[in-house]
Design a protein around this motif. Structure first.
Motif, PDB file in Angstrom:
ATOM      1  N   LEU A 153      -5.377   2.524 -10.604  1.00  0.00           N
ATOM      2  CA  LEU A 153      -5.243   2.684  -9.158  1.00  0.00           C
ATOM      3  C   LEU A 153      -6.360   1.953  -8.440  1.00  0.00           C
ATOM      4  N   LEU A 154      -6.046   1.397  -7.290  1.00  0.00           N
ATOM      5  CA  LEU A 154      -7.050   0.858  -6.378  1.00  0.00           C
ATOM      6  C   LEU A 154      -6.861   1.635  -5.087  1.00  0.00           C
ATOM      7  N   VAL A 155      -7.815   2.515  -4.788  1.00  0.00           N
ATOM      8  CA  VAL A 155      -7.715   3.348  -3.591  1.00  0.00           C
ATOM      9  C   VAL A 155      -8.696   2.802  -2.565  1.00  0.00           C
ATOM     10  N   PHE A 156      -8.165   2.300  -1.464  1.00  0.00           N
ATOM     11  CA  PHE A 156      -9.006   1.757  -0.412  1.00  0.00           C
ATOM     12  C   PHE A 156      -9.093   2.792   0.707  1.00  0.00           C
ATOM     13  N   SER A 157     -10.297   3.238   1.024  1.00  0.00           N
ATOM     14  CA  SER A 157     -10.499   4.315   1.994  1.00  0.00           C
ATOM     15  C   SER A 157     -11.310   3.789   3.174  1.00  0.00           C
ATOM     16  N   THR A 158     -10.757   3.934   4.367  1.00  0.00           N
ATOM     17  CA  THR A 158     -11.434   3.407   5.548  1.00  0.00           C
ATOM     18  C   THR A 158     -10.966   4.147   6.794  1.00  0.00           C
ATOM     19  N   ILE A 159     -11.436   3.688   7.938  1.00  0.00           N
ATOM     20  CA  ILE A 159     -11.026   4.298   9.208  1.00  0.00           C
ATOM     21  C   ILE A 159      -9.727   3.616   9.637  1.00  0.00           C
ATOM     22  N   GLY A 160      -8.714   4.445   9.909  1.00  0.00           N
ATOM     23  CA  GLY A 160      -7.482   3.867  10.429  1.00  0.00           C
ATOM     24  C   GLY A 160      -6.479   3.518   9.359  1.00  0.00           C
ATOM     25  N   GLU A 161      -5.331   3.057   9.845  1.00  0.00           N
ATOM     26  CA  GLU A 161      -4.200   2.759   8.968  1.00  0.00           C
ATOM     27  C   GLU A 161      -4.197   1.290   8.568  1.00  0.00           C
ATOM     28  N   VAL A 162      -3.193   0.917   7.792  1.00  0.00           N
ATOM     29  CA  VAL A 162      -3.126  -0.427   7.235  1.00  0.00           C
ATOM     30  C   VAL A 162      -3.122  -1.504   8.323  1.00  0.00           C
TER      31      VAL A 162
ATOM     32  N   ASP B 133       0.441   7.919  -0.278  1.00  0.00           N
ATOM     33  CA  ASP B 133       0.466   9.200  -0.969  1.00  0.00           C
ATOM     34  C   ASP B 133      -0.142   9.009  -2.356  1.00  0.00           C
ATOM     35  N   ILE B 134      -1.298   9.640  -2.576  1.00  0.00           N
ATOM     36  CA  ILE B 134      -1.989   9.434  -3.857  1.00  0.00           C
ATOM     37  C   ILE B 134      -1.157   9.967  -5.023  1.00  0.00           C
TER      38      ILE B 134
ATOM     39  N   TRP C 265       0.827  -1.208   0.000  1.00  0.00           N
ATOM     40  CA  TRP C 265       0.000   0.000   0.000  1.00  0.00           C
ATOM     41  C   TRP C 265       0.856   1.250   0.000  1.00  0.00           C
ATOM     42  N   LYS C 266       0.486   2.193  -0.831  1.00  0.00           N
ATOM     43  CA  LYS C 266       1.063   3.537  -0.765  1.00  0.00           C
ATOM     44  C   LYS C 266       0.077   4.390   0.012  1.00  0.00           C
TER      45      LYS C 266
END
Lengths: 191, 127
Positions: free
Chosen positions: B114-123, B99-100, B96-97
């Motif tokens: 790109l696959l941008v996964f957006s959620t609460i919290g970090e990896v 920085d977009i 995972w990066k």
């Protein structure tokens, strides 16, 4: 929990990992870094029953996947937690769509994406209809979470997310992420 | 043979055939043996040999992960264990990066979407 399940189930599956590595540049976006820091934390251990019971498509806007062209324009938005098979199917759909858009002329891109999303929406609606037709007894009366009903409900959420996608076609993903974060702060979410 | 027994046998055989035909089920021949050899080499007295084994395991890719996880169930010197854990960690995780802009630069270079996964919290979870 949907977020946790994506971390510990879907993104922990080696086939999913391999697929994403091969075909995408992956970005992790924290919707609320002001509250949730980068320090690693203990993840809640989920039982097999908990994992099985959690609905496909669950988690709502707290669990989002944006598939974008290399320049960051959104082509498909997928909401919620999805286990390996469905997630891989949706990544394949997004990948094929991205390839088609890249071959098309710039001006044709948005229309091509919208058309593909509509077609996929129709396919999903048909799949739901087929399930209902095959198991009419399951859909008479009140909702009972049988495997058939859960599968149909999941397809309902997928249909909904496909319709939401249409509103974001070819928008740049970065402003969407910034807006989401600002909205979370404004609403005092996760504080 | 009883029809029921025949039916069950046909089902099991069918599943076995489908399993073998699945692209994920296919593993390079001799991989298990190669992994065993390289894991032994991770304990070589020469640092260069240990490094080579480490790099080769990483190069072999995700297919080695189940084998290395099995190796981790056994006893190994500390350095070998650390190396195995590091290799498994690298191979079994999505890179995972965060920085977009950097991700877009890589996507432009490679042609990958790109696959941008957006959620609460970090990896790794959230504090």
């Amino acid at each position: 929990m949907g977020s946790n399940l994506m971390r510990t189930v879907t993104f922990a599956d080696l086939e999913v990992v391999d697929h994403i590595k091969k075909h995408f540049v992956a970005v992790w976006h924290n919707q609320s870094p002001e509250v949730y820091s980068s320090e690693p934390a203990q993840q809640e251990k989920l039982t097999a029953e908990q994992i099985k019971a959690y609905p496909q498509g669950g988690g709502g806007g707290n669990v989002r996947t944006y598939f974008c062209l290399p320049d960051g324009r959104v082509i498909y938005y997928l909401e919620g937690f999805w286990s390996k098979d469905r997630y891989l199917a949706e990544t394949d759909f997004a990948r094929d769509l991205a390839a088609k858009v890249r071959k098309a002329a710039d001006t044709e891109g948005p229309a091509l994406v919208r058309k593909a999303l509509e077609e996929r929406c129709r396919q999903v609606a048909d799949e739901r209809q087929t399930i209902r037709a095959k198991h009419p007894g399951e859909f008479a009366g009140r909702f009972v979470p049988t495997e058939v009903r859960k599968r149909e409900a999941a397809l309902g959420l997928l249909e909904k997310t496909l319709k939401t996608s249409a509103g974001q076609v070819c928008q740049a993903v970065r402003p969407i992420m910034d807006k989401l974060r600002a909205e979370n702060i404004r609403q005092g979410k996760f504080v | 043979m009883q029809p029921k027994a025949f039916g069950r046998m046909a089902l099991v055989l069918g599943c076995a055939i489908v399993g073998c035909l699945s692209p994920w089920a296919a593993e390079a021949p001799g991989l298990a043996e190669r992994v065993r050899t390289l894991v032994k080499q991770l304990d070589d007295p020469q640092f260069q040999a240990r490094q080579q084994a480490d790099q080769e395991l990483r190069r072999l890719g995700i297919d080695v992960v189940p084998h290395l996880r099995k190796e981790l169930e056994g006893k190994h010197p500390l350095e070998v264990t650390r190396r195995l854990e590091s290799i498994v960690n690298e191979l079994s995780r999505v890179p995972w990066k965060t920085d977009i802009a950097a991700a877009q630069a890589e996507a432009a270079r490679t042609g990958k979407p790109l696959l941008v996964f957006s959620t609460i919290g970090e990896v790794d979870g959230f504090a």
